[in-house]
Each structure stands twice: as C-alpha cells, then as structure tokens.
Design an enzyme around this catalytic site. Structure first.
Site, PDB file in Angstrom:
ATOM      1  N   CYS A  49       0.494  -0.446 -14.535  1.00 51.65           N
ATOM      2  CA  CYS A  49       1.328  -1.168 -13.872  1.00 51.65           C
ATOM      3  C   CYS A  49       1.802  -2.242 -14.630  1.00 51.65           C
ATOM      4  O   CYS A  49       1.045  -3.159 -14.893  1.00 51.65           O
ATOM      5  CB  CYS A  49       0.462  -1.561 -12.526  1.00 51.65           C
ATOM      6  SG  CYS A  49       1.751  -2.656 -11.597  1.00 51.65           S
ATOM      7  N   CYS A  54       2.000  -5.663 -12.213  1.00 48.08           N
ATOM      8  CA  CYS A  54       0.776  -6.559 -12.124  1.00 48.08           C
ATOM      9  C   CYS A  54      -0.623  -5.569 -11.955  1.00 48.08           C
ATOM     10  O   CYS A  54      -1.002  -5.333 -13.105  1.00 48.08           O
ATOM     11  CB  CYS A  54       0.824  -6.849 -10.446  1.00 48.08           C
ATOM     12  SG  CYS A  54       1.615  -5.685  -9.398  1.00 48.08           S
ATOM     13  N   SER A  55      -0.861  -4.856 -10.880  1.00 46.42           N
ATOM     14  CA  SER A  55      -1.958  -3.907 -11.056  1.00 46.42           C
ATOM     15  C   SER A  55      -1.909  -2.914  -9.925  1.00 46.42           C
ATOM     16  O   SER A  55      -2.992  -2.620  -9.418  1.00 46.42           O
ATOM     17  CB  SER A  55      -3.377  -4.801 -10.737  1.00 46.42           C
ATOM     18  OG  SER A  55      -3.165  -5.579  -9.542  1.00 46.42           O
ATOM     19  N   CYS A  56      -0.633  -2.491  -9.504  1.00 45.78           N
ATOM     20  CA  CYS A  56      -0.808  -1.456  -8.847  1.00 45.78           C
ATOM     21  C   CYS A  56      -1.440  -0.074  -9.167  1.00 45.78           C
ATOM     22  O   CYS A  56      -1.505   0.266 -10.446  1.00 45.78           O
ATOM     23  CB  CYS A  56       0.646  -0.924  -8.469  1.00 45.78           C
ATOM     24  SG  CYS A  56       1.804  -2.116  -7.909  1.00 45.78           S
TER      25      CYS A  56
END
Length: 235
Positions: free
Chosen positions: A124, A127-129
């Site tokens: 991602c 961000c941090s999906c």
C-alpha cells in the site's frame, strides 16, 4: 546529622510519579469512538468485540485457502473469480467477520496467482491497506515508508533484501492496495510437496508468502528473518 543526611539523600533520589502521555492520534481515536457510540453507530460492547477480533486474527485462513486451492481445481477457480465467496469456505465472511456490521476496509478482494513467469507482491504505497480479515494485522515493515516507497521503484532489490532472489526471466508485478481494493498472493505450489495434505501445505504458506516477499518452501513454516544489510536506494 547522619539521620538528616540520609533523609535528604533519599529525598533527592525519589522518582517523580510517571505521567501517562498519549499521542494526537490516540486523542482522535478516543474522541471518534465516543462520538460513534453516542450517535448509536455501534455500542461499546460491539467495539470491544471487534477490537478483540482484530487483535486475534492471523494469516491462517489465507493459508488454508491457498492450500485448498492447490488441491482442488474447482475451488481454485472460485478463489480467483469470486474470492469473497471462496473466503467463506475457510471461515471468513468479509461482510460480517465479527457477526455485526461491515468492516471498514471491505470493498473488493482479488487473489493474484503466481506463475512460472510472473511473481506478484503487494503493497500500500499510500498508507497500510491490507486484507486483514484473511491475513490479520499487517507486519510493521509493511507499514514503513522504506518498504512502501521502495518496493514500487526497486522491487527486485527490495525482494532480495528479504532473501528472495528471482530469476531474470520472471516478471515482478507490484499490486498497490488502496481504499477500495485488497490483494493477496497465491504462490505456486513448490516441488517436493506431492502427496501432502491440506494441513501440511497450509503450514508452509506463511504470511510473507501471501504478501509476496517470500516463496513457500518445504520445511519453512514461519516467516524467515533475514540478515539486515544497508539498502542501495534507501528512503
């Protein structure tokens, strides 16, 4: 005199009471959570239930899904065309994983099949999906700018830092998760696993294999911690 000296000495060494400090993000989380409960979007009990669910899920369902797909061609076809339905067969209901409501990170899931000439890895970049209902919480390195920015620009170099050296003829495809889409890798079944049961296959399907930074290997049942060395193109 001695008594006064000792008393003063003890006083000087007294540790001040610790003060609990919270970050701005924690303040925002508390405010938003309390507002949602006040507005009736969910109850405090539901929030506790979901928090406990999120803290305890791991990559086991994803490993079971891939192992089942390796052994069952019909299920594999289902997993690649309708992964949300396939997930239910390994106990994961993306629409209501906790029995109430819809998880905030659900919209679409796609399972990426590796071949002899194509290797997938997920990231991602923003961000941090991450496909949490299947893989649990993302590892810390997945959320770092060092991984997020570099895997897109220098995928082979970053994979080599994980200990994964791919042949020159293998194309590396980096799939970028986002607000609406989640991805998971279905690696190729390794040699030396003929006759293995679904449980045996699932054991070698580690989290890193399902992200794409490692390959399933007979005898390797945990995420490998490789020796750290300086990156050629650090960010």
């Amino acid at each position: 005199m001695s008594h006064d000296h000792d008393h003063g000495h003890d006083h000087d060494r007294t540790v001040k009471p610790m003060v609990d400090e919270i970050t701005d993000f924690e303040v925002l989380e508390i405010a938003l959570r309390e507002l949602c409960i006040e507005k009736g979007l969910f109850t405090a009990e539901q929030h506790r239930h979901f928090t406990e669910f999120a803290e305890n899920i791991g990559p086991t369902p994803a490993a079971q899904l891939v192992a089942k797909a390796w052994l069952d061609p019909e299920f594999k076809a289902l997993a690649l065309t309708d992964p949300i339905t396939a997930c239910k067969e390994v106990g994961v209901d993306w629409l209501a994983p906790t029995g109430f409501g819809t998880p905030s990170d659900f919209v679409a899931l796609k399972i990426l099949e590796d071949t002899a000439t194509v290797h997938h890895v997920i990231v991602c970049a923003l961000c941090s999906c991450y496909p949490r209902p299947l893989l649990g919480n993302s590892p810390e390195w997945y959320r770092t700018p060092n991984y997020r920015r570099r895997i897109v620009r220098w995928p082979r170099q970053v994979l080599s830092e994980f200990g994964l050296q791919l042949p020159a003829g293998v194309e590396v495809r980096v799939e970028d998760s986002n607000q609406k889409h989640r991805f998971m890798v279905m690696p190729m079944r390794p040699d030396g696993t003929d006759g293995w049961s679904e449980e045996q296959l699932a054991e070698i399907l580690t989290r890193d294999c399902l992200i794409g930074v490692a390959l399933p290997t007979p005898g390797v049942t945990t995420n490998v911690i490789t020796a750290t060395h300086p990156a050629a193109n650090p960010i």
